[in-house]
Design a protein around this motif. Structure first.
Motif, PDB file in Angstrom:
ATOM      1  N   PHE A  39       0.833  -1.209   0.000  1.00 11.48           N
ATOM      2  CA  PHE A  39       0.000   0.000   0.000  1.00 11.48           C
ATOM      3  C   PHE A  39       0.866   1.255   0.000  1.00 11.48           C
ATOM      4  CE2 PHE A  39      -3.249  -2.786   2.267  1.00 11.48           C
ATOM      5  CZ  PHE A  39      -3.864  -3.128   1.083  1.00 11.48           C
ATOM      6  N   TRP A  40       2.004   1.201   0.720  1.00 13.67           N
ATOM      7  CA  TRP A  40       2.898   2.356   0.738  1.00 13.67           C
ATOM      8  C   TRP A  40       3.482   2.600  -0.655  1.00 13.67           C
ATOM      9  CZ3 TRP A  40       8.299   2.375  -0.063  1.00 13.67           C
ATOM     10  CH2 TRP A  40       8.883   3.627   0.081  1.00 13.67           C
ATOM     11  N   ARG A  41       3.842   1.553  -1.358  1.00  9.17           N
ATOM     12  CA  ARG A  41       4.408   1.714  -2.706  1.00  9.17           C
ATOM     13  C   ARG A  41       3.388   2.312  -3.663  1.00  9.17           C
ATOM     14  NH1 ARG A  41       7.217  -3.337  -5.014  1.00  9.17           N
ATOM     15  NH2 ARG A  41       7.666  -1.805  -6.620  1.00  9.17           N
ATOM     16  N   GLN A  42       2.101   2.024  -3.460  1.00  9.49           N
ATOM     17  CA  GLN A  42       1.064   2.572  -4.328  1.00  9.49           C
ATOM     18  C   GLN A  42       0.750   4.024  -4.010  1.00  9.49           C
ATOM     19  OE1 GLN A  42      -2.216  -0.087  -3.725  1.00  9.49           O
ATOM     20  NE2 GLN A  42      -1.392  -1.651  -5.089  1.00  9.49           N
ATOM     21  N   THR A  43       0.751   4.374  -2.718  1.00 11.78           N
ATOM     22  CA  THR A  43       0.293   5.703  -2.314  1.00 11.78           C
ATOM     23  C   THR A  43       1.415   6.636  -1.862  1.00 11.78           C
ATOM     24  OG1 THR A  43      -0.054   5.033  -0.022  1.00 11.78           O
ATOM     25  CG2 THR A  43      -1.908   4.749  -1.555  1.00 11.78           C
ATOM     26  N   ARG A  44       2.546   6.087  -1.454  1.00 13.96           N
ATOM     27  CA  ARG A  44       3.656   6.851  -0.867  1.00 13.96           C
ATOM     28  C   ARG A  44       3.230   7.608   0.394  1.00 13.96           C
ATOM     29  NH1 ARG A  44       7.782   4.157  -2.607  1.00 13.96           N
ATOM     30  NH2 ARG A  44       8.218   4.404  -4.795  1.00 13.96           N
ATOM     31  N   ASP A  45       2.240   7.074   1.100  1.00 10.51           N
ATOM     32  CA  ASP A  45       1.770   7.650   2.351  1.00 10.51           C
ATOM     33  C   ASP A  45       2.592   7.066   3.500  1.00 10.51           C
ATOM     34  OD1 ASP A  45       0.388   8.757   4.447  1.00 10.51           O
ATOM     35  OD2 ASP A  45      -1.571   7.953   3.861  1.00 10.51           O
ATOM     36  N   PHE A  97       1.359   4.060   5.914  1.00  9.70           N
ATOM     37  CA  PHE A  97       1.537   2.653   5.585  1.00  9.70           C
ATOM     38  C   PHE A  97       2.975   2.196   5.824  1.00  9.70           C
ATOM     39  CE2 PHE A  97      -2.080   3.775   2.716  1.00  9.70           C
ATOM     40  CZ  PHE A  97      -3.043   3.075   3.428  1.00  9.70           C
ATOM     41  N   LYS A 133      -1.474  11.009  10.784  1.00 12.08           N
ATOM     42  CA  LYS A 133      -2.573  10.943   9.810  1.00 12.08           C
ATOM     43  C   LYS A 133      -3.732  11.843  10.215  1.00 12.08           C
ATOM     44  CE  LYS A 133      -4.049   8.928   6.094  1.00 12.08           C
ATOM     45  NZ  LYS A 133      -3.412   9.165   4.830  1.00 12.08           N
TER      46      LYS A 133
END
Length: 88
Positions: free
Chosen positions: A25-31, A34, A82
């Motif tokens: 999920f972090w790789r998809q959103t860079r948030d 995650f 967050k």
């Protein structure tokens, strides 16, 4: 003793799987949320692994719980970050 080792191994595996999901999920959103959760679950897996491999007399040593404290601290930091208001 064998049951404890088996359950500890299952917990380590589950924590690593959860870390991989959060990493995806972090790789998809860079948030960072995650990423912090992924690192927290890796630390939790490390804690369980070290705790399971420790001799019975050392199982309650403080250093094992410091790893867990760091893991929970990362989760708390992720949640606070967050929910903080974005800068204007």
């Amino acid at each position: 003793m064998m049951v404890n080792a088996l359950l500890s191994g299952a917990i380590v595996l589950a924590a690593l799987v959860a870390a991989l999901f959060f990493l995806r999920f972090w790789r998809q959103t860079r948030d960072r949320f995650f990423l912090y959760f992924a690192v927290a679950f890796v630390l939790e897996a490390l804690h369980r692994l070290l705790w399971a491999l420790a001799p019975q007399s050392e199982a309650d040593a403080p250093q094992y719980y410091l790893i867990r404290l760091a893991s929970y601290g990362l989760i708390l930091l992720a949640i606070i970050g967050k929910n903080r208001a974005p800068p204007r």
